[in-house]
Design a protein around this motif. Sequence first.
Motif, PDB file in Angstrom:
ATOM      1  N   ALA A  41       0.851  -1.195   0.000  1.00  0.00           N
ATOM      2  CA  ALA A  41       0.000   0.000   0.000  1.00  0.00           C
ATOM      3  C   ALA A  41       0.883   1.240   0.000  1.00  0.00           C
ATOM      4  CB  ALA A  41      -0.920   0.003   1.220  1.00  0.00           C
ATOM      5  N   THR A  42       0.573   2.179  -0.890  1.00  0.00           N
ATOM      6  CA  THR A  42       1.336   3.413  -1.055  1.00  0.00           C
ATOM      7  C   THR A  42       0.435   4.612  -0.814  1.00  0.00           C
ATOM      8  OG1 THR A  42       2.770   2.374  -2.705  1.00  0.00           O
ATOM      9  CG2 THR A  42       2.713   4.781  -2.682  1.00  0.00           C
ATOM     10  N   ILE A  43       0.875   5.524   0.039  1.00  0.00           N
ATOM     11  CA  ILE A  43       0.108   6.733   0.354  1.00  0.00           C
ATOM     12  C   ILE A  43       0.645   7.896  -0.471  1.00  0.00           C
ATOM     13  CG2 ILE A  43      -0.561   8.358   2.164  1.00  0.00           C
ATOM     14  CD1 ILE A  43       0.028   6.080   4.195  1.00  0.00           C
ATOM     15  N   GLU A  44      -0.278   8.627  -1.092  1.00  0.00           N
ATOM     16  CA  GLU A  44       0.107   9.817  -1.859  1.00  0.00           C
ATOM     17  C   GLU A  44      -0.809  10.977  -1.478  1.00  0.00           C
ATOM     18  OE1 GLU A  44       1.418   8.613  -6.187  1.00  0.00           O
ATOM     19  OE2 GLU A  44      -0.365   7.469  -5.611  1.00  0.00           O
ATOM     20  N   ASP A  45      -0.236  12.178  -1.380  1.00  0.00           N
ATOM     21  CA  ASP A  45      -1.019  13.369  -1.030  1.00  0.00           C
ATOM     22  C   ASP A  45      -1.645  13.979  -2.278  1.00  0.00           C
ATOM     23  OD1 ASP A  45      -0.642  13.301   1.744  1.00  0.00           O
ATOM     24  OD2 ASP A  45       1.360  14.145   1.534  1.00  0.00           O
ATOM     25  N   ARG A  46      -2.387  13.170  -2.981  1.00  0.00           N
ATOM     26  CA  ARG A  46      -3.114  13.630  -4.158  1.00  0.00           C
ATOM     27  C   ARG A  46      -4.299  12.692  -4.374  1.00  0.00           C
ATOM     28  NH1 ARG A  46      -2.353  10.605  -8.748  1.00  0.00           N
ATOM     29  NH2 ARG A  46      -0.744   9.005  -8.664  1.00  0.00           N
ATOM     30  N   VAL A  47      -5.248  13.137  -5.156  1.00  0.00           N
ATOM     31  CA  VAL A  47      -6.402  12.305  -5.494  1.00  0.00           C
ATOM     32  C   VAL A  47      -6.671  12.452  -6.989  1.00  0.00           C
ATOM     33  CG1 VAL A  47      -7.515  12.378  -3.223  1.00  0.00           C
ATOM     34  CG2 VAL A  47      -7.983  14.191  -4.897  1.00  0.00           C
ATOM     35  N   PRO A  48      -7.468  11.554  -7.571  1.00  0.00           N
ATOM     36  CA  PRO A  48      -7.818  11.693  -8.985  1.00  0.00           C
ATOM     37  C   PRO A  48      -8.538  13.018  -9.238  1.00  0.00           C
ATOM     38  CG  PRO A  48      -8.411   9.518  -8.177  1.00  0.00           C
ATOM     39  CD  PRO A  48      -8.017  10.319  -6.986  1.00  0.00           C
ATOM     40  N   PRO A  49      -8.402  13.565 -10.439  1.00  0.00           N
ATOM     41  CA  PRO A  49      -9.018  14.870 -10.745  1.00  0.00           C
ATOM     42  C   PRO A  49     -10.512  14.937 -10.469  1.00  0.00           C
ATOM     43  CG  PRO A  49      -7.500  14.232 -12.499  1.00  0.00           C
ATOM     44  CD  PRO A  49      -7.592  13.056 -11.566  1.00  0.00           C
ATOM     45  N   PHE A  50     -11.229  13.817 -10.635  1.00  0.00           N
ATOM     46  CA  PHE A  50     -12.686  13.878 -10.494  1.00  0.00           C
ATOM     47  C   PHE A  50     -13.156  14.070  -9.054  1.00  0.00           C
ATOM     48  CE2 PHE A  50     -11.646   9.345 -10.320  1.00  0.00           C
ATOM     49  CZ  PHE A  50     -12.389   8.890  -9.252  1.00  0.00           C
ATOM     50  N   ILE A  51     -12.262  13.929  -8.061  1.00  0.00           N
ATOM     51  CA  ILE A  51     -12.680  14.219  -6.675  1.00  0.00           C
ATOM     52  C   ILE A  51     -11.803  15.305  -6.032  1.00  0.00           C
ATOM     53  CG2 ILE A  51     -13.764  11.986  -6.202  1.00  0.00           C
ATOM     54  CD1 ILE A  51     -11.191  11.191  -4.701  1.00  0.00           C
ATOM     55  N   LYS A  52     -10.941  15.926  -6.816  1.00  0.00           N
ATOM     56  CA  LYS A  52     -10.080  16.977  -6.274  1.00  0.00           C
ATOM     57  C   LYS A  52     -10.915  18.115  -5.707  1.00  0.00           C
ATOM     58  CE  LYS A  52      -5.889  19.545  -7.390  1.00  0.00           C
ATOM     59  NZ  LYS A  52      -4.886  19.867  -8.446  1.00  0.00           N
TER      60      LYS A  52
END
Length: 238
Positions: A41-52
């Motif tokens: 599991a990898t954590i990133e401080d971003r989300v897909p554009p459709f829920i930004k």
Amino acid sequence: MRPSGRKLSEMRPISIETGVTKHAEGSCMIRMGDTHVLCTATIEDRVPPFIKGSGLGWVTAEYGMLPRSTTSRMRREAASGKQGGRTVEIQRLIGRSLRAGVDRVALGERQITVDCDVIQADGGTRCASITGGWVALRLAVDKLMKTGAVTTDPLIEPVAAVSCGIYAGQAVLDLDYPEDSEAGVDGNFIMLASGKLIEVQMSAEGATYSRAQMNELLDLAELGVKDLVAAQRAAVDA
């Protein structure tokens, strides 16, 4: 008699080893009999554009099989330049199954990607991936909570999956490859620890099935998921 000698309602041996990779925020190797899957599991401080900008988090998954995870070498999908339909279907299933157990508001606007790599396949790879994927996700979220990045636990309850089917006219739990390849009916059951259903995939591979048989398979799946959840909890509490 099942090819493995197991009872109709008997799972294959289950083991979940955590912390198997150095860099991932959460990782485990899950073994269900001779099916072995590495989950990270990898954590990133971003989300897909459709829920930004929505404040919601996102959990997604990728799935793959190593070339010699099966009896003969499979060509790497990267070599052909695209993923196969089966791979895309399975990784979408893993992602939406894991999201069903997540409070995305509590997760906050970040993404966790769960990678499931099949080291060795003997039936039930998607179920092992979901079950092990939840463990990797749990470990990653624990790190977020430890640092204070997340204050409310976003994982509602464990998510696990098991296969069941009609083999030689009988309902059986946790199909291995010899059973899976000969089963008249094949099903995958994804559940929360509470027993609530997330998704059921059932198909007549060689014979149709009755409502009573479907209920019998659901009963078996509940038994299997209880065993898997116990293994998950033991692994993350170790």
